[in-house]
Design a protein around this motif. Structure first.
Motif, PDB file in Angstrom:
ATOM      1  N   TRP A 285      22.298   0.141  44.402  1.00 44.03           N
ATOM      2  CA  TRP A 285      23.035   1.458  44.309  1.00 44.03           C
ATOM      3  C   TRP A 285      22.789   2.112  43.242  1.00 44.03           C
ATOM      4  CZ3 TRP A 285      24.050   2.152  49.908  1.00 44.03           C
ATOM      5  CH2 TRP A 285      24.550   3.301  49.663  1.00 44.03           C
TER       6      TRP A 285
ATOM      7  N   SER B 103      23.119   6.102  42.367  1.00 42.13           N
ATOM      8  CA  SER B 103      23.185   7.359  42.855  1.00 42.13           C
ATOM      9  C   SER B 103      22.538   8.330  42.288  1.00 42.13           C
ATOM     10  CB  SER B 103      24.750   7.859  42.871  1.00 42.13           C
ATOM     11  OG  SER B 103      25.300   6.992  43.664  1.00 42.13           O
TER      12      SER B 103
ATOM     13  N   THR C  52      18.776   0.226  46.474  1.00 41.21           N
ATOM     14  CA  THR C  52      19.003   1.614  47.154  1.00 41.21           C
ATOM     15  C   THR C  52      18.994   2.888  46.750  1.00 41.21           C
ATOM     16  OG1 THR C  52      19.888   0.029  49.139  1.00 41.21           O
ATOM     17  CG2 THR C  52      20.941   1.968  49.127  1.00 41.21           C
TER      18      THR C  52
ATOM     19  N   ASP D 281      20.282   7.353  46.895  1.00 41.28           N
ATOM     20  CA  ASP D 281      21.396   7.128  47.621  1.00 41.28           C
ATOM     21  C   ASP D 281      20.942   8.929  48.199  1.00 41.28           C
ATOM     22  OD1 ASP D 281      23.563   7.876  49.753  1.00 41.28           O
ATOM     23  OD2 ASP D 281      24.746   7.947  48.582  1.00 41.28           O
TER      24      ASP D 281
ATOM     25  N   GLN E 131      23.240  10.734  50.452  1.00 44.95           N
ATOM     26  CA  GLN E 131      24.109  11.198  51.021  1.00 44.95           C
ATOM     27  C   GLN E 131      25.469  11.473  50.254  1.00 44.95           C
ATOM     28  OE1 GLN E 131      26.462   8.330  53.421  1.00 44.95           O
ATOM     29  NE2 GLN E 131      28.178  10.030  54.486  1.00 44.95           N
ATOM     30  N   HIS E 132      25.488  11.018  49.182  1.00 44.40           N
ATOM     31  CA  HIS E 132      26.769  11.069  49.060  1.00 44.40           C
ATOM     32  C   HIS E 132      25.957  11.038  46.605  1.00 44.40           C
ATOM     33  CE1 HIS E 132      29.517  11.200  51.342  1.00 44.40           C
ATOM     34  NE2 HIS E 132      29.631   9.685  51.740  1.00 44.40           N
ATOM     35  N   GLY E 133      25.114   9.793  46.870  1.00 44.32           N
ATOM     36  CA  GLY E 133      24.281  10.590  45.600  1.00 44.32           C
ATOM     37  C   GLY E 133      23.766  11.356  45.167  1.00 44.32           C
TER      38      GLY E 133
ATOM     39  N   ARG F 187      18.743   6.155  51.642  1.00 44.69           N
ATOM     40  CA  ARG F 187      19.712   6.720  52.689  1.00 44.69           C
ATOM     41  C   ARG F 187      19.229   8.010  52.447  1.00 44.69           C
ATOM     42  NH1 ARG F 187      26.633   6.008  52.799  1.00 44.69           N
ATOM     43  NH2 ARG F 187      26.269   6.590  51.318  1.00 44.69           N
TER      44      ARG F 187
ATOM     45  N   THR G 240      24.217  -4.313  49.680  1.00 49.52           N
ATOM     46  CA  THR G 240      24.284  -4.373  48.519  1.00 49.52           C
ATOM     47  C   THR G 240      25.531  -3.784  47.733  1.00 49.52           C
ATOM     48  OG1 THR G 240      25.525  -1.354  49.220  1.00 49.52           O
ATOM     49  CG2 THR G 240      22.517  -2.168  49.366  1.00 49.52           C
TER      50      THR G 240
ATOM     51  N   SER H 223      27.660  -0.387  42.411  1.00 50.20           N
ATOM     52  CA  SER H 223      26.746   0.870  42.568  1.00 50.20           C
ATOM     53  C   SER H 223      26.130   1.056  40.700  1.00 50.20           C
ATOM     54  CB  SER H 223      27.209   2.143  42.701  1.00 50.20           C
ATOM     55  OG  SER H 223      28.478   3.067  41.908  1.00 50.20           O
TER      56      SER H 223
END
Ligand code: 3PY
Ligand code: MG
Length: 255
Positions: A19, A21, A41, A43, A45-47, A71, A233, A236
């Motif tokens: 994961w 970010s 993955t 990110d 959204q928050h990453g 994401r 996942t 991170s």
């Protein structure tokens, strides 16, 4: 690399994904290569990943023969097809709370007649190695949609969401789910979440679809694999950097 994810799921072998970010291709490449994750993955959204960093990161992951999952932000349905165009093998959409959300998500990800995805899969063509006509025919099966179930509304609508044609599965956000179920505390491995997970697993199996989840630790991941989750996942980039640095520093300062 585009086909690797759906092929592996068809074989019934669960995947453990990294994961990321931090919008740095080298980090995703390292996690796919030396660390040995099955997928990565990215990110939005928050990453801090954005379309530009994802377009530059997907080929680095693909160079290891691994699929990328992206994401998108909450309600970022227009970003879905851009991720698939860039060569992502799956898209996770957060906070899919209704059948209508799921329908819009699926429509953006699937080509007609199933959906409304618009043509222009530059990275998808390059990384799948398919001719345009073949990609057009096969993409709906190769590129997966995972709708996040992480609220009470989503849990209540789970059968409807799983029933949407073009939704390939769900992805559980245990942190948001714990906040929603407890009315405001963070307990992603607590009893309320565990009960919801058992229900979500059963409903997903009944629908013949896939189920993924975010996990914070290796031990929890092992448990989730045993329970039958298809995609997990694990941790991170930020968390691994923090725990790795803290552990080495603690050793350095021992005594
Ligand atoms: C959650 O746990 O809420 C997630 O979205 C996982 O990243
Ligand atoms: Mg969440």
């Amino acid at each position: 690399a585009v086909a690797a994810l759906s092929a592996r799921l068809r074989e019934g072998r669960p995947l453990i994904s990294a994961w990321c970010s931090i919008p740095e291709p080298t980090i995703a490449g390292l996690l796919a290569a030396e660390a040995g994750f099955d997928a990565v993955t990215l990110d939005m959204q928050h990453g801090a990943h954005d379309i530009d960093s994802i377009m530059r990161t997907i080929p680095v992951i693909a160079a290891q023969g691994k699929p990328t999952i992206a994401r998108v932000p909450v309600g970022g349905f227009t970003t879905v097809s851009r991720m698939l165009d860039a060569g992502a093998a799956a898209v996770i959409a957060p906070m899919v709370n209704s059948v209508e959300d799921a329908r819009v998500f699926a429509a953006m990800a699937k080509y007609p007649p199933l959906g409304e995805r618009s043509w222009g899969p530059h990275g998808g063509l390059m990384l799948s190695g398919l001719a345009p006509e073949t990609y057009l025919k096969e993409a709906n099966g190769l590129c997966l949609t995972l709708a996040m179930v992480e609220t009470r509304e989503a849990l209540g609508a789970i059968d409807g969401i799983l029933g949407v044609e073009g939704i390939d599965g769900i992805f559980i956000g245990p942190s948001d789910l714990s906040i929603a179920l407890s009315g405001g505390s963070l307990d992603p491995e607590g009893t309320q979440v565990r009960e919801a997970l058992a229900h979500a697993l059963a409903r997903t199996r009944a629908a013949g679809k896939r189920i993924g989840i975010f996990s914070h630790t290796g031990l929890r991941t092992r448990e989730l694999v045993r329970q039958g989750f298809d995609l997990i996942t694990l941790s991170s980039d930020v968390a691994l950097l923090r725990t790795g640095a803290q552990a080495e520093l603690a050793r350095a300062r021992e005594g």
